[in-house]
Every structure is written in structure tokens, then in C-alpha cells.
Design a protein around this motif. Structure first.
Motif, PDB file in Angstrom:
ATOM      1  N   UNK A   1       0.631  -0.989  -0.091  1.00  0.00           N
ATOM      2  CA  UNK A   1      -0.154   0.056   0.048  1.00  0.00           C
ATOM      3  C   UNK A   1       0.924   1.057   0.120  1.00  0.00           C
ATOM      4  N   UNK A   2       0.741   2.021  -0.771  1.00  0.00           N
ATOM      5  CA  UNK A   2       1.112   3.602  -1.392  1.00  0.00           C
ATOM      6  C   UNK A   2       0.567   4.829  -1.158  1.00  0.00           C
ATOM      7  N   UNK A   3       0.496   5.797  -0.234  1.00  0.00           N
ATOM      8  CA  UNK A   3      -0.296   6.211  -0.336  1.00  0.00           C
ATOM      9  C   UNK A   3      -1.658   6.386  -0.753  1.00  0.00           C
ATOM     10  N   UNK A   4      -2.686   4.776  -0.573  1.00  0.00           N
ATOM     11  CA  UNK A   4      -3.789   4.983  -0.792  1.00  0.00           C
ATOM     12  C   UNK A   4      -4.467   3.881  -1.775  1.00  0.00           C
ATOM     13  N   UNK A   5      -2.623   3.271  -3.011  1.00  0.00           N
ATOM     14  CA  UNK A   5      -3.091   3.390  -4.179  1.00  0.00           C
ATOM     15  C   UNK A   5      -2.333   1.038  -3.461  1.00  0.00           C
ATOM     16  N   UNK A   6      -2.789   0.513  -3.739  1.00  0.00           N
ATOM     17  CA  UNK A   6      -2.974  -0.735  -3.349  1.00  0.00           C
ATOM     18  C   UNK A   6      -2.540  -1.539  -4.157  1.00  0.00           C
ATOM     19  N   UNK A   7      -1.046  -2.724  -4.787  1.00  0.00           N
ATOM     20  CA  UNK A   7      -0.931  -3.363  -5.340  1.00  0.00           C
ATOM     21  C   UNK A   7      -0.676  -5.083  -4.359  1.00  0.00           C
ATOM     22  N   UNK A   8      -1.354  -5.618  -5.666  1.00  0.00           N
ATOM     23  CA  UNK A   8      -0.493  -7.167  -5.148  1.00  0.00           C
ATOM     24  C   UNK A   8       0.492  -8.197  -5.229  1.00  0.00           C
ATOM     25  N   UNK A   9       1.085  -9.254  -4.746  1.00  0.00           N
ATOM     26  CA  UNK A   9       2.238  -9.555  -5.761  1.00  0.00           C
ATOM     27  C   UNK A   9       1.848 -10.660  -4.667  1.00  0.00           C
ATOM     28  N   UNK A  10       2.583 -11.742  -5.815  1.00  0.00           N
ATOM     29  CA  UNK A  10       2.397 -12.971  -5.188  1.00  0.00           C
ATOM     30  C   UNK A  10       3.911 -13.563  -4.930  1.00  0.00           C
ATOM     31  N   UNK A  11       4.377 -13.645  -3.600  1.00  0.00           N
ATOM     32  CA  UNK A  11       5.478 -14.566  -2.898  1.00  0.00           C
ATOM     33  C   UNK A  11       5.841 -15.681  -4.200  1.00  0.00           C
ATOM     34  N   UNK A  12       6.833 -15.110  -4.926  1.00  0.00           N
ATOM     35  CA  UNK A  12       6.830 -16.411  -5.898  1.00  0.00           C
ATOM     36  C   UNK A  12       8.061 -17.474  -5.161  1.00  0.00           C
ATOM     37  N   UNK A  13       8.811 -17.271  -4.750  1.00  0.00           N
ATOM     38  CA  UNK A  13      10.512 -18.205  -3.879  1.00  0.00           C
ATOM     39  C   UNK A  13      10.712 -17.625  -3.356  1.00  0.00           C
ATOM     40  N   UNK A  14      11.635 -18.333  -2.106  1.00  0.00           N
ATOM     41  CA  UNK A  14      12.425 -16.845  -0.902  1.00  0.00           C
ATOM     42  C   UNK A  14      13.263 -18.126  -0.311  1.00  0.00           C
ATOM     43  N   UNK A  15      14.619 -17.397  -0.243  1.00  0.00           N
ATOM     44  CA  UNK A  15      15.715 -18.189   0.267  1.00  0.00           C
ATOM     45  C   UNK A  15      15.944 -17.710   1.951  1.00  0.00           C
ATOM     46  N   UNK A  16      16.098 -18.512   2.930  1.00  0.00           N
ATOM     47  CA  UNK A  16      16.782 -17.595   3.886  1.00  0.00           C
ATOM     48  C   UNK A  16      17.882 -17.313   4.144  1.00  0.00           C
ATOM     49  N   UNK A  17      17.266 -15.201   4.611  1.00  0.00           N
ATOM     50  CA  UNK A  17      19.136 -14.554   4.212  1.00  0.00           C
ATOM     51  C   UNK A  17      19.714 -14.928   3.339  1.00  0.00           C
ATOM     52  N   UNK A  18      18.958 -14.981   2.282  1.00  0.00           N
ATOM     53  CA  UNK A  18      19.447 -15.085   0.616  1.00  0.00           C
ATOM     54  C   UNK A  18      18.435 -14.206  -0.152  1.00  0.00           C
ATOM     55  N   UNK A  19      17.889 -14.721  -0.448  1.00  0.00           N
ATOM     56  CA  UNK A  19      16.899 -13.811  -1.736  1.00  0.00           C
ATOM     57  C   UNK A  19      15.038 -13.919  -1.626  1.00  0.00           C
ATOM     58  N   UNK A  20      14.412 -12.392  -1.565  1.00  0.00           N
ATOM     59  CA  UNK A  20      13.078 -13.622  -2.104  1.00  0.00           C
ATOM     60  C   UNK A  20      12.385 -12.558  -3.509  1.00  0.00           C
ATOM     61  N   UNK A  21      11.610 -13.043  -3.929  1.00  0.00           N
ATOM     62  CA  UNK A  21      10.911 -13.564  -5.057  1.00  0.00           C
ATOM     63  C   UNK A  21       9.655 -12.558  -5.368  1.00  0.00           C
ATOM     64  N   UNK A  22       9.729 -11.880  -6.076  1.00  0.00           N
ATOM     65  CA  UNK A  22       7.601 -11.761  -6.267  1.00  0.00           C
ATOM     66  C   UNK A  22       7.208 -11.617  -7.479  1.00  0.00           C
ATOM     67  N   UNK A  23       5.993 -11.396  -7.690  1.00  0.00           N
ATOM     68  CA  UNK A  23       5.353 -11.498  -9.087  1.00  0.00           C
ATOM     69  C   UNK A  23       4.308 -10.301  -8.878  1.00  0.00           C
ATOM     70  N   UNK A  24       4.102  -9.530  -9.012  1.00  0.00           N
ATOM     71  CA  UNK A  24       3.165  -8.503  -9.340  1.00  0.00           C
ATOM     72  C   UNK A  24       2.010  -9.463 -10.188  1.00  0.00           C
ATOM     73  N   UNK A  25       0.535  -9.376  -9.593  1.00  0.00           N
ATOM     74  CA  UNK A  25      -0.768 -10.565  -9.865  1.00  0.00           C
ATOM     75  C   UNK A  25      -1.436  -9.673 -11.047  1.00  0.00           C
ATOM     76  N   UNK A  26      -0.646  -8.346 -11.422  1.00  0.00           N
ATOM     77  CA  UNK A  26      -0.997  -8.320 -13.064  1.00  0.00           C
ATOM     78  C   UNK A  26       0.225  -8.284 -14.439  1.00  0.00           C
ATOM     79  N   UNK A  27       0.720  -9.240 -13.971  1.00  0.00           N
ATOM     80  CA  UNK A  27       2.116 -10.088 -14.782  1.00  0.00           C
ATOM     81  C   UNK A  27       2.148 -11.667 -14.198  1.00  0.00           C
ATOM     82  N   UNK A  28       0.571 -11.977 -13.603  1.00  0.00           N
ATOM     83  CA  UNK A  28       0.765 -13.469 -12.826  1.00  0.00           C
ATOM     84  C   UNK A  28       1.365 -14.030 -14.657  1.00  0.00           C
ATOM     85  N   UNK A  29       0.373 -14.439 -15.534  1.00  0.00           N
ATOM     86  CA  UNK A  29       1.333 -14.945 -16.485  1.00  0.00           C
ATOM     87  C   UNK A  29       2.270 -14.568 -17.500  1.00  0.00           C
TER      88      UNK A  29
END
Length: 129
Positions: free
Chosen positions: A48-76
Motif C-alpha cells: 500500500x502506497x498513499x492509498x493505492x495498493x498492488x498485490x504480489x505473490x511471493x514466488x520464491x524465497x531462500x532464508x538470508x538470501x533472496x525473495x522473489x515476487x510477481x505482481x498479480x498483473x504480471x501473473x501470466x
């Protein structure tokens, strides 16, 4: 649909990978520097930013190393954004690596400036300025 341009950025940062990981992988950590507020239900994150919101899916993560998100608009699509913690094996210097995509050169410049500002906020939160 036109192909987006992939870009990567590197930001040296003085913080331990385990501390950084808390700030890039948890709603409370992300809301300190990435967005005004962040909520999550399982793998679904709402930014959430100043009233607008975007949803993203956490695609993958590795502890202490990385996180990868995909915006729902970009799902396909193959597009995502990733925040990776990189530690130099020799110097032990820590960097944050950003991978993101933009529609065109202008959007890429805008995206880079946005990331620079957000990482600057993160450094302030961590006291790593």
C-alpha cells in the motif's frame, strides 16, 4: 504485449544478511522502507502506497538470501522483481541486488530512481548510512 526490459542494480549495504532478510521478506520489514504498509496472507502480499495498493505473490524465497515476487498483473508473464542479498566471499561485503523489469527506457530510469530512494530509506532504517 511487448517485451519488458530487465534491469539489475547493486547497492552496497552495511548489515548482516540475516537482519537484511527480515527487512526484505516480512510485511513489517517491507513496510519500513518499501511501501507505506504491507499485509500478507500466506504467499499473497498487499503493498500500500498513499492509498493505492498492488498485490504480489511471493514466488520464491531462500532464508538470508533472496525473495522473489510477481505482481498479480504480471501473473501470466515471465516478469517479477527480486531482492537478493549478496555477500562477497573474500571481503564479506554485503550488497543488495535488485532485479526488476520496465516497459521502456523512461520507465526503467524511473524504476531505478525509485529503487535508489527505497534502498536509501532502508539504509536509514538500518542505520547503515
Amino acid at each position: 504485449m511487448e517485451d519488458k526490459i530487465k534491469y539489475e542494480m547493486e547497492f552496497p549495504i552495511h548489515a548482516s544478511p540475516s537482519l537484511l532478510y527480515q527487512y526484505i521478506s516480512t510485511p513489517s520489514g517491507l513496510s519500513e522502507w518499501y511501501a507505506d504498509n504491507v499485509n500478507s496472507r500466506g504467499e499473497l502480499f498487499t503493498f500500500i502506497w498513499e492509498g493505492s495498493e498492488e498485490k504480489a505473490k511471493l514466488v520464491s524465497k531462500k532464508s538470508d538470501e533472496r525473495v522473489k515476487f510477481k505482481w498479480l498483473d504480471d501473473e501470466d508473464t515471465p516478469y517479477f522483481f527480486e531482492i537478493r542479498i549478496q555477500v562477497d566471499e573474500i571481503t564479506k561485503d554485503v550488497s543488495i541486488m535488485i532485479t526488476d523489469f520496465a516497459e521502456d527506457e523512461d520507465e526503467m530510469e524511473e524504476g531505478k530512481m525509485l529503487w535508489e530512494n527505497m534502498i536509501s530509506d532502508l539504509k536509514q532504517v538500518l542505520g547503515s548510512v
